[in-house]
Design an enzyme around this catalytic site. Structure first.
Site, mmCIF file in Angstrom:
data_model
loop_
_atom_site.group_PDB
_atom_site.id
_atom_site.type_symbol
_atom_site.label_atom_id
_atom_site.label_comp_id
_atom_site.label_asym_id
_atom_site.label_seq_id
_atom_site.Cartn_x
_atom_site.Cartn_y
_atom_site.Cartn_z
ATOM 1 N N ASP A 46 -2.510 4.247 -3.614
ATOM 2 C CA ASP A 46 -1.891 3.268 -4.501
ATOM 3 C C ASP A 46 -2.844 2.711 -5.547
ATOM 4 O O ASP A 46 -2.412 2.145 -6.546
ATOM 5 C CB ASP A 46 -1.331 2.087 -3.687
ATOM 6 C CG ASP A 46 -0.132 2.463 -2.860
ATOM 7 O OD1 ASP A 46 0.237 3.657 -2.838
ATOM 8 O OD2 ASP A 46 0.455 1.564 -2.213
ATOM 9 N N MET A 76 3.518 5.435 -5.418
ATOM 10 C CA MET A 76 2.874 4.737 -4.308
ATOM 11 C C MET A 76 3.538 5.148 -3.000
ATOM 12 O O MET A 76 4.422 4.465 -2.478
ATOM 13 C CB MET A 76 2.936 3.222 -4.532
ATOM 14 C CG MET A 76 2.094 2.755 -5.706
ATOM 15 S SD MET A 76 2.095 0.962 -5.899
ATOM 16 C CE MET A 76 0.829 0.749 -7.157
ATOM 17 N N GLU A 108 19.153 -6.238 -10.121
ATOM 18 C CA GLU A 108 18.339 -5.139 -10.652
ATOM 19 C C GLU A 108 18.351 -5.152 -12.182
ATOM 20 O O GLU A 108 19.409 -5.237 -12.799
ATOM 21 C CB GLU A 108 18.862 -3.803 -10.120
ATOM 22 C CG GLU A 108 18.340 -2.566 -10.815
ATOM 23 C CD GLU A 108 16.815 -2.449 -10.811
ATOM 24 O OE1 GLU A 108 16.258 -2.016 -11.827
ATOM 25 O OE2 GLU A 108 16.181 -2.816 -9.798
ATOM 26 N N GLU A 144 -12.488 -2.131 6.931
ATOM 27 C CA GLU A 144 -11.165 -2.761 6.923
ATOM 28 C C GLU A 144 -11.332 -4.270 6.981
ATOM 29 O O GLU A 144 -11.977 -4.796 7.887
ATOM 30 C CB GLU A 144 -10.343 -2.274 8.118
ATOM 31 C CG GLU A 144 -9.007 -2.966 8.294
ATOM 32 C CD GLU A 144 -8.148 -2.961 7.026
ATOM 33 O OE1 GLU A 144 -7.803 -4.070 6.551
ATOM 34 O OE2 GLU A 144 -7.852 -1.867 6.511
ATOM 35 N N LYS A 145 -10.753 -4.960 6.011
ATOM 36 C CA LYS A 145 -10.961 -6.412 5.948
ATOM 37 C C LYS A 145 -10.147 -7.178 6.979
ATOM 38 O O LYS A 145 -10.491 -8.313 7.332
ATOM 39 C CB LYS A 145 -10.681 -6.938 4.551
ATOM 40 C CG LYS A 145 -9.229 -7.018 4.149
ATOM 41 C CD LYS A 145 -9.108 -7.764 2.822
ATOM 42 C CE LYS A 145 -7.666 -7.990 2.439
ATOM 43 N NZ LYS A 145 -7.523 -8.826 1.241
ATOM 44 N N HIS A 185 24.050 26.546 12.855
ATOM 45 C CA HIS A 185 25.358 25.898 12.689
ATOM 46 C C HIS A 185 25.761 25.225 14.004
ATOM 47 O O HIS A 185 25.635 25.824 15.069
ATOM 48 C CB HIS A 185 26.404 26.942 12.319
ATOM 49 C CG HIS A 185 27.798 26.376 12.217
ATOM 50 N ND1 HIS A 185 28.213 25.629 11.138
ATOM 51 C CD2 HIS A 185 28.852 26.431 13.080
ATOM 52 C CE1 HIS A 185 29.481 25.265 11.319
ATOM 53 N NE2 HIS A 185 29.888 25.738 12.498
ATOM 54 N N SER A 196 -2.373 -1.366 -2.316
ATOM 55 C CA SER A 196 -1.688 -2.211 -3.292
ATOM 56 C C SER A 196 -1.151 -3.475 -2.636
ATOM 57 O O SER A 196 -1.108 -3.583 -1.412
ATOM 58 C CB SER A 196 -0.531 -1.434 -3.926
ATOM 59 O OG SER A 196 0.405 -1.037 -2.928
#
Length: 469
Positions: A315, A321, A206, A34-35, A447, A148
């Site tokens: 990813d 993803m 969008e 893990e960086k 219910h 990602s």
């Protein structure tokens, strides 16, 4: 720490840590690279978990503001206020707790953690570099799980100051008065919800003609309406041309749905147009690993790269993803290496949007079935007719099921409504084991529950009437 392993996992997100744990359970000597200084990757630290923490906090705030009086709960001693510092602090505490849990799991499963940037030297060796110190590790197998990073579009340069990504949006130091979000996908609508609920003026731009465009279109239409109730302004079929940092504000130029050029200003411009595979610094060429044109790692059905002992998941390869997709793939790889024959049905990996109401989907959409010429029957049941939803004042949304008319096979389930993320699980199980629509409506549902809406949707799809309230 040892330097020779059976398996090395590069990346400690949900896919990475799940793969490392499963491999350890199967008796392999495992290391994880893990960086960053903390485990958990994007999901734990700057993605799924912190986003859900803020979504839950803002939902409580919104309910207190909009619904408490109706419930008979009165706030005495002054107006409702948001402590933004505590709001962000609680999110950080949730992250810290999750990271502590991961540290414990690594120790419990005897997994070595090497902090630094991993880079292949060849197909059996890699180097880990941290603060100028280089450690060489060897392994029989490798899993690339580097995830990602946020992507952008032409004309928009992310400066992490006024033009930001979800990472920065989850850790702002003060509440913005206004925010423009480029992209109406999952990340865009979730963060729009977070900030709109606490009073930030939010505009979503969008490019397509629907929110959450990869999901069933009826879900996007319904979400458009519910976000409107939060005073979120949504501009569909609009193309962003540029974004500029003006110092105290960002300026966003775009073409509206009629092709006219417009400009809008906001405290922040959040870029939420998707993510791209992250393989920077891995030196895949040294290992001989091939990539696609889009930068993703090429794999076969067993998630094996062209190099026999190197696998890739999550990813960084093709497909949605999603953290749970990466987890499923990680388990598959560990078990394939172990000689087992696991499988993943990618059509049955659910997608979830954690707005309120939540959105969840599994299987085929109506649009996909029409495009493929597959016959189907549809059954929809609104939450406005659900007794449980009425009691909770959560009546927005519906359940829609798509069923084959020939054998009653369930082809798709699409939900926008309270606790949709949890309710969808029942349909995933049913579809995995090929349970018919009749089986689904004949089993007993407690219910009153939100899941009863599923039963009625199945009844309607089968040509019968709803029977619950």
């Amino acid at each position: 720490m040892e330097t020779q392993y059976d398996l090395i996992v590069i990346g400690s997100g949900p896919g990475g840590y799940t793969g490392a744990i499963r491999a350890s359970q199967l008796g392999y000597k495992v290391a994880i690279i893990e960086k960053y200084d903390v485990l958990g990757g994007t999901c734990t630290n700057v993605g799924c978990i912190p986003a859900k923490a803020l979504l839950d906090s803002t939902e409580h705030f919104h309910q207190a503001k909009e619904q408490f009086t109706t419930h008979g709960i009165e706030l005495s001693g002054g107006e409702l206020k948001l402590n933004f510092t505590q709001f962000i602090k609680r999110k950080a505490e949730v992250i810290s707790s999750n990271v502590s849990g991961l540290n414990y799991l690594m120790k419990k499963n005897k997994i070595d953690v090497h902090v630094g940037r991993g880079s292949f030297l060849d197909s059996s060796r890699l180097s880990v570099t941290r603060d100028g110190k280089v450690t060489e590790l060897t392994a029989k197998y490798f899993i690339i799980a580097t995830g990602s990073k946020p992507s952008t579009i032409p004309g928009v340069v992310i400066d992490k100051d006024r033009i930001i990504t979800s990472t920065e949006a989850l850790s702002l130091t003060a509440q913005p008065k206004s925010m423009v979000i480029i992209g109406g996908g999952v990340i865009g609508v979730e963060l729009a919800s977070v900030y709109a609920r606490i009073g930030t003026e939010v505009t979503i731009i969008e490019y397509t003609d629907s929110l959450i465009p990869t999901m069933d279109r009826e879900l996007g239409k319904a979400l458009f309406k519910t976000l409107g109730k939060l005073n979120i302004k949504t501009l569909l079929s609009s193309k962003v041309q540029s974004a500029a940092n003006l110092g105290e504000q960002a300026a966003i130029r775009f073409l509206d749905n009629k092709g006219a050029e417009q400009e809008i200003f906001a405290d922040y411009c959040l870029v939420a147009v998707g993510r791209k595979a992250y393989t920077e610094g891995l030196n895949l060429e040294a290992a001989g690993v091939e990539t696609e044109k889009n930068g993703k790692v090429k794999v076969n059905a067993q998630l094996q790269t062209n190099v026999q002992n190197i696998y890739a998941i999550g990813d960084v390869i093709d497909g949605p993803m999603l953290a749970h997709k990466a987890e499923d793939e990680a388990v598959l790889v560990a078990e394939v290496i172990n000689g087992q024959k696991p499988h993943i049905n990618y059509n049955l990996i659910p997608s979830v949007v954690y707005t309120w109401p939540e959105v969840a989907s599994v299987g085929s959409t109506e649009e996909q079935l029409k495009a493929q010429g597959i016959a189907y029957q549809s059954g929809s049941f609104p939450y406005s007719a659900s007794g449980r939803a009425r009691a909770a004042m959560d009546t927005d949304g519906f359940v829609k099921v798509l069923v084959s008319p020939q054998y009653g096979e369930v082809l798709g389930v699409h939900i926008i409504g309270p606790r949709a993320a949890d309710v969808i699980a029942q349909s995933v199980v049913g579809m995995e084991y090929e349970v018919t629509a009749e089986d689904m409506y004949r089993i007993s549902y407690a219910h009153p529950t939100y899941s009863e809406a599923l039963k009625d949707a199945y009844l309607i799809a089968a040509g019968q009437g709803a029977i619950n309230i």
